[in-house]
Design an enzyme around this catalytic site. Structure first.
Site, PDB file in Angstrom:
ATOM      1  N   CYS A 110     -37.658  -9.323 -20.779  1.00 14.03           N
ATOM      2  CA  CYS A 110     -36.838  -9.065 -19.587  1.00 14.03           C
ATOM      3  C   CYS A 110     -37.170 -10.013 -18.440  1.00 14.03           C
ATOM      4  O   CYS A 110     -36.594  -9.926 -17.364  1.00 14.03           O
ATOM      5  CB  CYS A 110     -37.014  -7.626 -19.138  1.00 14.03           C
ATOM      6  SG  CYS A 110     -36.404  -6.440 -20.330  1.00 14.03           S
TER       7      CYS A 110
ATOM      8  N   ASP B 282     -40.078 -10.410 -16.642  1.00 14.61           N
ATOM      9  CA  ASP B 282     -41.220 -10.112 -15.774  1.00 14.61           C
ATOM     10  C   ASP B 282     -42.176  -9.193 -16.512  1.00 14.61           C
ATOM     11  O   ASP B 282     -41.743  -8.215 -17.106  1.00 14.61           O
ATOM     12  CB  ASP B 282     -40.772  -9.361 -14.512  1.00 14.61           C
ATOM     13  CG  ASP B 282     -40.061 -10.266 -13.529  1.00 14.61           C
ATOM     14  OD1 ASP B 282     -40.577 -11.345 -13.254  1.00 14.61           O
ATOM     15  OD2 ASP B 282     -38.990  -9.856 -13.051  1.00 14.61           O
TER      16      ASP B 282
ATOM     17  N   CYS C 204     -41.851 -14.995 -11.781  1.00 14.52           N
ATOM     18  CA  CYS C 204     -41.562 -16.032 -10.801  1.00 14.52           C
ATOM     19  C   CYS C 204     -42.617 -16.059  -9.683  1.00 14.52           C
ATOM     20  O   CYS C 204     -43.587 -15.301  -9.710  1.00 14.52           O
ATOM     21  CB  CYS C 204     -40.191 -15.755 -10.192  1.00 14.52           C
ATOM     22  SG  CYS C 204     -40.148 -14.141  -9.414  1.00 14.52           S
TER      23      CYS C 204
ATOM     24  N   CYS D 140     -39.993  -7.425  -7.730  1.00 15.68           N
ATOM     25  CA  CYS D 140     -41.374  -7.843  -8.003  1.00 15.68           C
ATOM     26  C   CYS D 140     -42.356  -6.882  -7.338  1.00 15.68           C
ATOM     27  O   CYS D 140     -43.404  -6.559  -7.896  1.00 15.68           O
ATOM     28  CB  CYS D 140     -41.616  -9.261  -7.486  1.00 15.68           C
ATOM     29  SG  CYS D 140     -40.557 -10.468  -8.287  1.00 15.68           S
TER      30      CYS D 140
END
Ligand code: FES
Length: 276
Positions: A35, A37, A62, A106
């Site tokens: 996915c 992350d 990221c 995140c």
């Protein structure tokens, strides 16, 4: 190009606490590389005080995922388990001076890793997402997660849910389902507008306007040395005169606007109040 704060750049370029603790007391793993992350959080915990003495992370993601994970480890170190659980995903984002909306997922991943690590430390079974509750197949996001994140972060639109969970950010097929979940959450919490009274006869309407002016409006104005007088009612047009301190007051327009709003709310949405 994302508009990152200096602190996000700093924590991305020079992340603190990167790595894996040897013989950790708690491990929290969330996300999946498929996915896009994934985060593994390891903690060293003093068993006597329940204080987190060390925290490290490994992440696949990221710049914001790296910065958020690193920020999380800094935030939890030195805290007891219970204190650490007070850290929300918003706290992680705030520690970094903010994250772009599209990257808030995140910070959510950091919070989830912390919860998973504490669950692991307490010897509780890891939360297993129930089959059949999957809403977003592209990003493996369940209804439970959407509800939890939406409530915690006051999310009201599908785009916001996508920013915070990634759900809906792929093929878009789950958008209608997310919309339904949001409606269900917030329709339970947003108070409904009070229903207007049924259609009134002219006499009933005049009596109701007089009563509202006497009961709801005049006492407040009189308390400030002002007053209001009902002059005429013609259909939806209500003419009043301002008296006392209200005469020539700079805020007269605001007062009249307030009277109109009150009458629209309690009598009829079409009412227009004019000053003689
Ligand atoms: S199923 Fe959610 S974006 Fe594709």
């Amino acid at each position: 190009m994302w508009d990152y704060t200096e602190k996000v750049k700093e924590f991305f370029l020079h992340p603190k606490n990167i790595g894996d603790i040897e013989n950790p007391d708690a491990v929290g793993e969330v996300g999946s590389i498929v996915c896009g992350d994934a985060l593994r959080l390891t903690l060293k915990i003093d068993k006597d005080t329940n204080k987190i003495t060390d925290a490290k992370f490994q992440t696949f993601g990221c710049a914001s995922a790296i910065a958020s994970s690193s920020a999380l480890t800094e935030l939890v170190k030195g805290k007891t388990i219970d204190e650490a659980l007070q850290i929300s995903n918003q706290d992680i984002a705030e520690f970094l001076g903010g994250l772009p909306d599209e990257k808030m997922h995140c910070s959510v991943m950091g919070r989830e890793a912390l919860e998973a690590a504490v669950t692991n430390y307490r010897g509780l079974p890891a939360v297993v997402e129930e089959e059949g509750k999957l809403v977003c197949k592209c990003f493996d996001v369940t209804e439970e997660k959407i509800r939890k994140v939406a409530i915690e972060n006051h999310l009201t639109t599908v785009d916001e849910v996508t920013d915070y969970t990634k759900a809906g950010g792929g093929c878009g097929e789950c958008s209608a389902e997310i919309e339904k979940i949001l409606k269900d959450i917030w329709s339970l919490k947003v108070p409904e507008k009070p229903a207007l009274p049924k259609k009134l006869t002219n006499l009933q309407k005049i009596a109701l306007i007089q009563e509202i002016i006497e009961r709801e409006i005049r006492p407040g104005l009189q308390a400030d040395g002002g007053d209001i007088e009902l002059i005429d009612i013609d259909g939806n047009k209500v003419t009043v005169a301002l008296r006392g301190m209200c005469t020539g007051c700079l805020m007269a327009n605001v007062t009249v606007g307030g009277v109109q709003d009150k009458l629209r709310e309690l009598v009829s949405e079409g009412i227009v109040v004019e000053v003689q």
